[in-house]
Design a protein around this motif. Structure first.
Motif, PDB file in Angstrom:
ATOM      1  N   ARG A   4    -124.163  85.337   1.781  1.00 14.76           N
ATOM      2  CA  ARG A   4    -123.738  86.729   1.682  1.00 14.76           C
ATOM      3  C   ARG A   4    -122.398  86.825   0.954  1.00 14.76           C
ATOM      4  O   ARG A   4    -122.233  87.618   0.021  1.00 14.76           O
ATOM      5  CB  ARG A   4    -123.648  87.285   3.118  1.00 14.76           C
ATOM      6  N   GLY A  38    -136.845  87.006  -1.601  1.00 14.41           N
ATOM      7  CA  GLY A  38    -136.764  87.859  -0.416  1.00 14.41           C
ATOM      8  C   GLY A  38    -135.377  87.807   0.211  1.00 14.41           C
ATOM      9  O   GLY A  38    -134.798  88.840   0.573  1.00 14.41           O
ATOM     10  N   GLN A  39    -134.832  86.578   0.269  1.00  8.35           N
ATOM     11  CA  GLN A  39    -133.512  86.372   0.846  1.00  8.35           C
ATOM     12  C   GLN A  39    -132.444  87.129   0.036  1.00  8.35           C
ATOM     13  O   GLN A  39    -131.538  87.741   0.605  1.00  8.35           O
ATOM     14  CB  GLN A  39    -133.227  84.876   0.777  1.00  8.35           C
ATOM     15  N   TYR A  41    -132.832  89.867  -1.764  1.00  7.53           N
ATOM     16  CA  TYR A  41    -132.884  91.323  -1.577  1.00  7.53           C
ATOM     17  C   TYR A  41    -132.536  91.738  -0.156  1.00  7.53           C
ATOM     18  O   TYR A  41    -131.941  92.789   0.057  1.00  7.53           O
ATOM     19  CB  TYR A  41    -134.217  91.880  -2.069  1.00  7.53           C
ATOM     20  N   THR A  42    -132.883  90.888   0.826  1.00  4.15           N
ATOM     21  CA  THR A  42    -132.466  91.191   2.195  1.00  4.15           C
ATOM     22  C   THR A  42    -130.935  91.203   2.276  1.00  4.15           C
ATOM     23  O   THR A  42    -130.333  92.122   2.857  1.00  4.15           O
ATOM     24  CB  THR A  42    -133.001  90.115   3.168  1.00  4.15           C
ATOM     25  N   THR A  43    -130.329  90.183   1.679  1.00  7.62           N
ATOM     26  CA  THR A  43    -128.872  90.094   1.701  1.00  7.62           C
ATOM     27  C   THR A  43    -128.246  91.298   1.003  1.00  7.62           C
ATOM     28  O   THR A  43    -127.289  91.904   1.507  1.00  7.62           O
ATOM     29  CB  THR A  43    -128.415  88.789   1.039  1.00  7.62           C
ATOM     30  N   SER A  45    -129.483  94.273   0.600  1.00  9.91           N
ATOM     31  CA  SER A  45    -129.597  95.540   1.325  1.00  9.91           C
ATOM     32  C   SER A  45    -128.641  95.575   2.508  1.00  9.91           C
ATOM     33  O   SER A  45    -128.109  96.622   2.867  1.00  9.91           O
ATOM     34  CB  SER A  45    -131.058  95.818   1.729  1.00  9.91           C
ATOM     35  N   ARG A  46    -128.370  94.387   3.099  1.00  9.69           N
ATOM     36  CA  ARG A  46    -127.378  94.360   4.181  1.00  9.69           C
ATOM     37  C   ARG A  46    -125.969  94.631   3.657  1.00  9.69           C
ATOM     38  O   ARG A  46    -125.183  95.324   4.287  1.00  9.69           O
ATOM     39  CB  ARG A  46    -127.416  93.020   4.897  1.00  9.69           C
ATOM     40  N   ALA A  65    -136.685  97.663  -0.638  1.00  9.73           N
ATOM     41  CA  ALA A  65    -137.480  97.149   0.461  1.00  9.73           C
ATOM     42  C   ALA A  65    -138.982  97.179   0.156  1.00  9.73           C
ATOM     43  O   ALA A  65    -139.694  96.232   0.466  1.00  9.73           O
ATOM     44  CB  ALA A  65    -137.190  97.963   1.720  1.00  9.73           C
TER      45      ALA A  65
END
Lengths: 208, 239
Positions: A4, A38-39, A41-43, A45-46, A65
């Motif tokens: 992150r 995926g990791q 885009y997850t990061t 969005s967080r 998402a």
């Protein structure tokens, strides 16, 4: 956590697409810590949820998402509070609170207390395996872009390889140390540990 | 399979006699082939230096045989072994062992001159060797006018001059800092990649990792070996 921070820091100089971020990360670290899409885009969005980055207004925020195809077109830029977080990251030491779980240390700690385990063989097998990894890292270091780093990213990659080299070396030194301690303990009669496949005390000091 | 340059066959070495006798090597068989760098690792007293001095003809085995490029050292006699050391075997020591009264080029040329080469020709060979290790510009300096790393380069040039095919290095980086030590390993590695056989004795795992094979010695016996299988789990990301 470090992923992150790393992604946020990479956004500091200029806005980027998600796939660019991943490429920039791997440019510096090789495939040592592979990032999947995926990791990434997850990061992202967080980071956005926490107000540290924002995305290009032209694309719907939900795109990230629901539809990775569309998400790939989204450009991310850092916010002022994101910049604050990056500078805090670079000015704060990485905490060494709890030692990370070390399977080898745990394995050895258990092995030396159990009667049926050949600890000497365990140590030698591990040393050979770690040495093989160390040879692989060294081969990567002396070939390819790490061997003659002329870009900052290449230098970064060669430093990451150095970190792996020093880790492996430390493990081998620790194994040597364990072997010597166990042999001494066995020689003094404290332990019945087959610490080495060959001899014990009498040949400890062989010097021409 | 490349040509075997060094072959130790069931070599033992006993120092002293009776109650004080010490078995430095207890039956070691070992080969190094052309193009290969082999590291020998072990704690002090494991026999690794003995192995190297025996391989270099500086010491003789109590039993077993040592051959270099097919010639059995034990059958050569002193003069023959000395000649072998000048022409086929290069030795690199931890403390360089340069002759202080000779310049870099003279140090490197010495084994060639002792072998009967005319001094002009020997100097040319020495300059070529110094060029290979990257310090031809220091050819006329004396050892005390050079840094440790530069002196070790001279020692490597002396070990390779005249196309010797077996390079034996005993802790060659022991007196050097990390960066300089790495440069020395790079030179040894390059020489092996160019066709020499190299044997490197070291207690540092990081340095042993430059080798194709790492042999572990304990109490005069080889207890394990890590091979050279290319397991490229860390494939580089190409830009």
């Amino acid at each position: 956590m470090s992923i992150r921070q790393a992604m946020l820091a990479l956004l500091e100089p200029e806005p980027m697409y998600g796939y660019q971020l991943r490429a920039e990360f791997e440019q510096r670290t090789g495939a040592t810590w592979p990032l999947n899409v995926g990791q990434v885009y997850t990061t992202l969005s967080r980071l956005e949820r926490d107000g540290l980055i924002e995305h290009d207004e032209r694309v719907d925020a939900a795109g990230a998402a629901d539809a990775p195809d569309r998400a790939a077109q989204v450009m991310y830029r850092i916010t002022p509070s994101g910049r604050g977080e990056v500078s805090a990251w670079f000015t704060t030491p990485v905490p060494r609170t709890q030692p990370p779980r070390d399977e080898l240390a745990i394995k050895l700690a258990i092995a030396v207390t159990l009667p049926g385990v050949d600890v000497g063989a365990l140590i030698q097998q591990q040393r050979t395996a770690t040495m093989t990894a160390l040879q692989d890292y060294t081969r990567l270091k002396r070939s390819g872009r790490a061997s003659r780093p002329d870009q900052p990213e290449d230098l970064a990659w060669s430093l990451v390889l150095d970190s792996l080299v020093f880790d492996a070396e430390a493990e081998i030194r620790w194994l040597d140390h364990c072997e010597a301690r166990l042999r001494r303990a066995a020689a003094e009669g404290h332990l019945h540990v087959p610490a080495c496949p060959t001899r014990t005390a009498d040949s400890e000091e062989v010097r021409p | 399979m490349s040509a075997v340059v060094l072959h130790l066959d069931n070599v033992t070495r006993v120092h002293g006699e009776g109650p004080t006798e010490v078995h430095a090597l207890r039956g070691v068989s070992f080969r190094a082939c052309a193009g290969e760098l082999v590291a020998v690792m072990g704690p002090s007293g494991s026999g690794k230096s003995t192995l190297l001095t025996i391989a270099g003809g500086l010491d003789e085995p109590t039993s077993g045989t040592v051959s270099v490029e097919g010639a059995v050292l034990g059958s050569l006699g002193n003069a023959g072994r000395a000649r072998m050391r000048r022409t086929s075997i290069g030795y690199v020591f931890q403390d360089f062992n340069l002759i202080p009264a000779l310049t870099a080029a003279e140090n490197v040329a010495l084994p060639r001159e002792l072998d009967g080469e005319r001094s002009k020709a020997a100097r040319l060979l020495a300059l070529a060797a110094l060029e290979e290790v990257g310090i031809v510009d220091l050819a006329d300096r004396f050892p005390d006018e050079m840094s440790g790393g530069q002196q070790q380069r001279v020692a490597i040039a002396r070990a390779i001059v005249g196309e010797r095919r077996l390079i034996l290095a005993d802790e060659p980086t022991g007196a050097l800092d990390t960066d300089t030590g790495e440069e020395i390993l790079r030179l040894l590695r390059n020489r092996c990649d160019a066709g020499a056989a190299g044997v490197l004795v070291t207690h540092e795992a990081r340095h042993a990792a430059w080798a194709d094979r790492v042999v572990f010695l304990r109490d005069g016996l080889i207890v394990d070996e890590s091979g050279a299988d290319v397991a490229d789990e860390l494939l580089e990301v190409t830009p």
